[in-house]
Design an enzyme around this catalytic site. Sequence first.
Site, PDB file in Angstrom:
ATOM      1  N   ASP A 158       0.720  -1.083   0.104  1.00 43.47           N
ATOM      2  CA  ASP A 158      -0.193  -0.110   0.014  1.00 43.47           C
ATOM      3  C   ASP A 158       0.872   1.188  -0.046  1.00 43.47           C
ATOM      4  OD1 ASP A 158      -2.598   1.228  -0.111  1.00 43.47           O
ATOM      5  OD2 ASP A 158      -2.531   1.123   2.353  1.00 43.47           O
ATOM      6  N   HIS A 159       0.436   2.415  -0.638  1.00 46.16           N
ATOM      7  CA  HIS A 159       1.033   3.659  -0.532  1.00 46.16           C
ATOM      8  C   HIS A 159       2.568   3.679  -0.431  1.00 46.16           C
ATOM      9  CE1 HIS A 159      -2.507   6.124  -0.597  1.00 46.16           C
ATOM     10  NE2 HIS A 159      -3.156   5.139   0.423  1.00 46.16           N
ATOM     11  N   HIS A 172      -8.167   8.988   4.856  1.00 47.35           N
ATOM     12  CA  HIS A 172      -7.504   7.978   5.555  1.00 47.35           C
ATOM     13  C   HIS A 172      -7.857   8.445   7.122  1.00 47.35           C
ATOM     14  CE1 HIS A 172      -4.834   7.468   1.912  1.00 47.35           C
ATOM     15  NE2 HIS A 172      -5.312   6.312   2.124  1.00 47.35           N
ATOM     16  N   HIS A 175     -10.017   4.685  -1.197  1.00 45.56           N
ATOM     17  CA  HIS A 175      -9.266   4.446  -0.225  1.00 45.56           C
ATOM     18  C   HIS A 175     -10.216   5.028   0.963  1.00 45.56           C
ATOM     19  CE1 HIS A 175      -4.913   3.915  -1.371  1.00 45.56           C
ATOM     20  NE2 HIS A 175      -5.657   3.704  -2.470  1.00 45.56           N
ATOM     21  N   GLY A 176      -9.549   5.117   2.415  1.00 40.04           N
ATOM     22  CA  GLY A 176     -10.204   5.461   3.352  1.00 40.04           C
ATOM     23  C   GLY A 176     -11.716   5.101   3.792  1.00 40.04           C
ATOM     24  N   GLY A 177     -11.738   3.627   3.810  1.00 44.70           N
ATOM     25  CA  GLY A 177     -12.815   2.928   3.897  1.00 44.70           C
ATOM     26  C   GLY A 177     -13.497   3.097   5.356  1.00 44.70           C
ATOM     27  N   ASN A 194     -10.413  -0.077   0.334  1.00 40.29           N
ATOM     28  CA  ASN A 194      -9.266  -0.210   1.379  1.00 40.29           C
ATOM     29  C   ASN A 194      -9.666   0.205   2.625  1.00 40.29           C
ATOM     30  OD1 ASN A 194      -7.474  -0.366  -0.757  1.00 40.29           O
ATOM     31  ND2 ASN A 194      -6.237   1.360  -0.178  1.00 40.29           N
ATOM     32  N   THR A 199      -7.910   1.352   9.280  1.00 36.48           N
ATOM     33  CA  THR A 199      -7.927   1.793  10.859  1.00 36.48           C
ATOM     34  C   THR A 199      -8.860   0.842  11.326  1.00 36.48           C
ATOM     35  OG1 THR A 199      -7.486   4.038  10.013  1.00 36.48           O
ATOM     36  CG2 THR A 199      -8.700   3.492  12.004  1.00 36.48           C
TER      37      THR A 199
HETATM   38  P1  13P Z   1      -8.627   3.655   6.289  1.00 35.83           P
HETATM   39  O1  13P Z   1      -7.619   3.671   7.455  1.00 35.83           O
HETATM   40  O2  13P Z   1      -9.495   4.828   6.697  1.00 35.83           O
HETATM   41  O3  13P Z   1      -9.522   2.404   6.298  1.00 35.83           O
HETATM   42  O4  13P Z   1      -7.889   3.691   5.151  1.00 35.83           O
HETATM   43  C1  13P Z   1      -7.064   2.667   4.403  1.00 35.83           C
HETATM   44  C2  13P Z   1      -6.472   3.087   3.065  1.00 35.83           C
HETATM   45  O5  13P Z   1      -7.105   3.595   2.523  1.00 35.83           O
HETATM   46  C3  13P Z   1      -5.218   2.498   3.026  1.00 35.83           C
HETATM   47  O6  13P Z   1      -4.673   2.727   1.966  1.00 35.83           O
END
Ligand code: 13P
Length: 284
Positions: free
Chosen positions: A82-83, A180, A208-210, A230, A233
């Site tokens: 990831d990233h 995120h 992203h940022g689910g 994704n 968290t």
């Molecule tokens: P969250 O931490 O908000 O679930 O985001 C995950 C993410 O997008 C990882 O690239």
Amino acid sequence: MSIYNLADVLNPAARNGYAVAAFNIVNFQTAQAIVQSAEAVHSPLILQTSVSTVKAIGIEPLIHFLRGLAESAAVPVAIHLDHCPDIDLALRCAELGWSSVMVDLSKRPYEENLRETARVVSYCHGLGVSVEGELGAILGVEDHIVVSERDASLADPVLSIEYCRETKIDAFAPAIGTAHGLYKGVPKVEFDLLRTIAASVACPTVVHGGTGLSDCAFRRCIKNGAAKINISTAVKIAWCQGMLQYLQDHSEENNPLKSDAAAMKAVAETAIAHMKLFGSENKA
Ligand code: 13P
């Protein structure tokens, strides 16, 4: 079952209107709990590692246990980095066994992002490894990448078409207003932008940022073209809170296998809920 790359698991999802969850794992136990969850609901899966997890565990021990889990899984599993803003590290992961990598060059000027991502794709495709790229800047903190509200920006739909066509990436993460980490208020997700981009690029799109999106927002993302979502968290919260609860309830217990099992159960519940919601159940 052999290890799948990102294109293998995402192309059927994009064609058939469901999304595959990509869970960021932090140790062997989170990875194992998530693989077992995918097996329980017969779902394809993306095991995702952030750069800090790679550095904390070590590149070789990490890929060794991830490949072991993926190879013996009864469902298709992709192993994704990831990233990663460090191109050399991404290429090393691709060489050592990750089946896909995300190069995050979104902080670089557009032309440079395009040129360098294309270079990574050309090398990785020679290894059978897929590549995810990003345009725009996704708000929040992911690993060591911090994007403030001032610096967050949405993906440009016209540049998105050129970027995907020229780089030949296998999955595209346009910034669409998700963030995120934990949301402070109700997120303003640009579903129309997602739909426009998903309909005009050749590769599957990624959200992203689910963590913290509502069930309705997840459904709208998938309806508008998201094929990979994704979740990071929420996995970490499940692991830590599951462990904490167990230790509070059993303060005399000193067997780590028992506290691990409680934390794994919490992670599994989170993973299964997301896979069912994303429609990937019985798609393995
Ligand atoms: P969250 O931490 O908000 O679930 O985001 C995950 C993410 O997008 C990882 O690239």
